[in-house]
Design an enzyme around this catalytic site. Structure first.
Site, short mmCIF file in Angstrom:
data_model
loop_
_atom_site.label_atom_id
_atom_site.label_comp_id
_atom_site.label_asym_id
_atom_site.label_seq_id
_atom_site.Cartn_x
_atom_site.Cartn_y
_atom_site.Cartn_z
N SER A 191 14.91 6.15 11.65
CA SER A 191 14.25 6.12 10.34
C SER A 191 13.48 7.42 10.11
CB SER A 191 13.36 4.88 10.23
OG SER A 191 12.91 4.69 8.91
N LEU A 192 12.15 7.40 10.08
CA LEU A 192 11.40 8.64 9.85
C LEU A 192 11.72 9.68 10.92
CD1 LEU A 192 8.63 9.47 11.72
CD2 LEU A 192 8.01 7.20 10.97
N ARG A 195 7.03 10.31 1.55
CA ARG A 195 7.91 9.18 1.83
C ARG A 195 7.10 7.92 2.09
NH1 ARG A 195 10.56 7.13 6.64
NH2 ARG A 195 12.76 6.57 6.30
N HIS A 227 14.02 0.01 3.98
CA HIS A 227 15.47 0.00 4.15
C HIS A 227 16.13 -1.20 3.47
CE1 HIS A 227 15.08 3.43 6.75
NE2 HIS A 227 14.19 2.78 7.48
N GLN A 269 19.14 6.88 3.07
CA GLN A 269 18.47 6.17 4.17
C GLN A 269 17.30 5.32 3.70
OE1 GLN A 269 15.20 7.43 6.31
NE2 GLN A 269 16.40 8.08 8.10
#
Length: 319
Positions: free
Chosen positions: A95-96, A120, A206, A255
Site C-alpha cells: 500500500s503506502l 494521500r 482500497h 491502487q
C-alpha cells in the site's frame, strides 16, 4: 542471488521507530529533517516522542513510515558507497509502501514522496464520512471464499464491501460500507473463518468508496515530476514489474481504490529468480507474511542498527 527490498504499510508504525538511526547517523537525521521541512511539520517529533493517537492518524502514519524506511535506505547507501537500487533486483511496498519503494528507486524525490503521502492520508480521510466505512481482517478463509462472501454481503452500490488486501493464504481484509462489513463479519464466522476482526481504521481503504481520494491523487501525481524507476517496482494492483514513470503514476492512482494483491506479488518473485526478500523499515509484518506465502523464499528485515551489519553483508554478497 537476487534480492528484493520490500517496504511496510500502515499498521507497522510504533513510537520511537527509527530513533536509533536518527541518533547515530547524519544521513538518517538528514532524511527526517528533510521530511519535516517538506511537510512544514515536526513529524519527527511525533515519530520519536509523540503519542500513539497522533502517530496513527493516517496523514501522519503514511509519511512517517516512509521516512523511517528511507532513513535506513540512505544510511546503508552511505555506508556502502552504492545506491541500493544497483544492488537489488526488484522493490515492492505494501500500500503506502509502494510510494517508499518508488522513492528508493528514485522515481520521486524524498520531499515529493512525503508530500504525496501526507495528501494521500488526508484525501483518504476526507473521502468518506467517519462512521460510514469500515474494514475487517478475515482469518482462516482463502481468497475465493472471501470474494464470494463479499458478493453476498453487498446489497447495492451504496451498501457494499470488497476484498481490499490479499495479504497471505488465510489472511484477507475486506473494506467498504460499515453495514456491509458488519454482514461479512457474520457471514465469515458462519462459513468457517477462524476470526473476523473489525480493524481500528478511520476509512475504508482500497475500496470503491475511496474514489474521491483517487481523484485527488490523480491531480497531485499529475503535478509531480517523476523519473523512470531505477529498478523494477512490483505494483500492488497488477503484481507485475514496472519501470515507466507514467505507468507507475497510473498504478498508484488505481491502487487507492484497488486491491493490494500482496500474496500474488510475493508469490511471483520465485518466477523472477528472486531468492531473498528484505523488509526495510518499521516492524516485521511483511517478513511474517512472506513465510506463509512462500517458505522457499529467504526473508529477513532491517529496522534497527542491530540488523544493519547482516543487511550490508547480504548486499555485499550481491556486488
Amino acid at each position: 542471488m537476487a534480492i528484493t527490498l520490500i517496504f511496510p504499510g500502515q499498521g507497522s508504525q510504533a513510537i520511537g521507530m527509527g530513533l536509533d538511526f536518527y541518533n547515530s547517523f547524519a544521513t538518517a537525521k538528514a532524511v527526517f529533517d528533510e521530511v519535516d521541512d517538506a511537510l512544514n511539520q515536526k513529524l519527527s517529533k511525533i515519530i520519536f516522542e509523540g503519542d500513539t493517537d497522533q502517530l496513527t492518524l493516517t496523514e501522519n502514519t503514511q509519511p512517517a513510515l516512509m521516512a523511517v524506511s528511507m532513513a535506513i535506505v540512505r544510511t546503508v547507501e552511505h555506508e556502502m558507497g552504492k545506491s541500493l537500487h544497483s544492488l537489488t533486483a526488484y522493490m515492492a511496498g505494501h500500500s503506502l509502501g509502494e510510494y517508499t519503494a518508488n522513492c528508493a528507486a528514485s522515481t520521486f524525490t524524498l520531499k515529493d514522496t512525503a508530500r504525496l503521502l501526507k495528501l494521500r492520508g488526508q484525501a483518504m480521510q476526507r473521502a468518506v464520512p467517519v462512521g460510514k466505512g469500515a474494514m475487517t481482517a478475515i482469518l482462516g478463509l482463502e481468497i475465493e471464499a472471501v470474494e464470494s462472501l463479499t458478493k453476498q454481503a453487498s446489497l447495492s452500490e451504496d451498501d457494499l464491501c470488497v476484498v481490499a488486501n490479499d495479504n497471505s493464504p488465510g489472511q484477507l481484509v475486506a473494506s467498504g460500507h460499515k453495514t456491509a462489513i458488519d454482514r461479512i463479519i457474520e457471514l465469515a464466522l458462519k462459513n468457517g473463518a477462524k476470526r473476523a476482526l473489525p480493524l481500528p481504521v478511520s476509512a475504508p481503504f482500497h475500496s470503491p468508496l475511496m474514489q474521491p481520494a483517487a481523484c485527488e491523487m490523480a491531480d497531485a501525481l499529475a503535478d509531480t515530476i517523476a523519473q523512470h524507476a531505477k529498478v523494477p517496482i512490483i505494483a500492488n494492483v497488477t503484481t507485475a514489474p514496472v519501470l515507466a514513470s507514467g505507468e507507475i503514476k497510473s498504478l498508484l492512482i488505481e491502487q487507492v481504490t484497488g486491491r493490494v494483491r500482496w500474496r500474488e506479488s510475493m508469490a511471483t518473485l520465485q518466477d523472477l529468480s528472486v531468492t531473498h526478500v528484505v523488509e526495510v523499515g518499521s516492524g516485521k509484518v511483511l517478513t511474517g507474511l512472506i513465510k506463509r506465502i512462500d517458505p522457499g523464499l529467504t526473508a529477513s528485515f532491517v529496522n534497527t542498527i542491530a540488523d544493519l551489519d547482516a543487511f550490508i553483508k547480504l548486499l555485499d554478497s550481491k556486488k
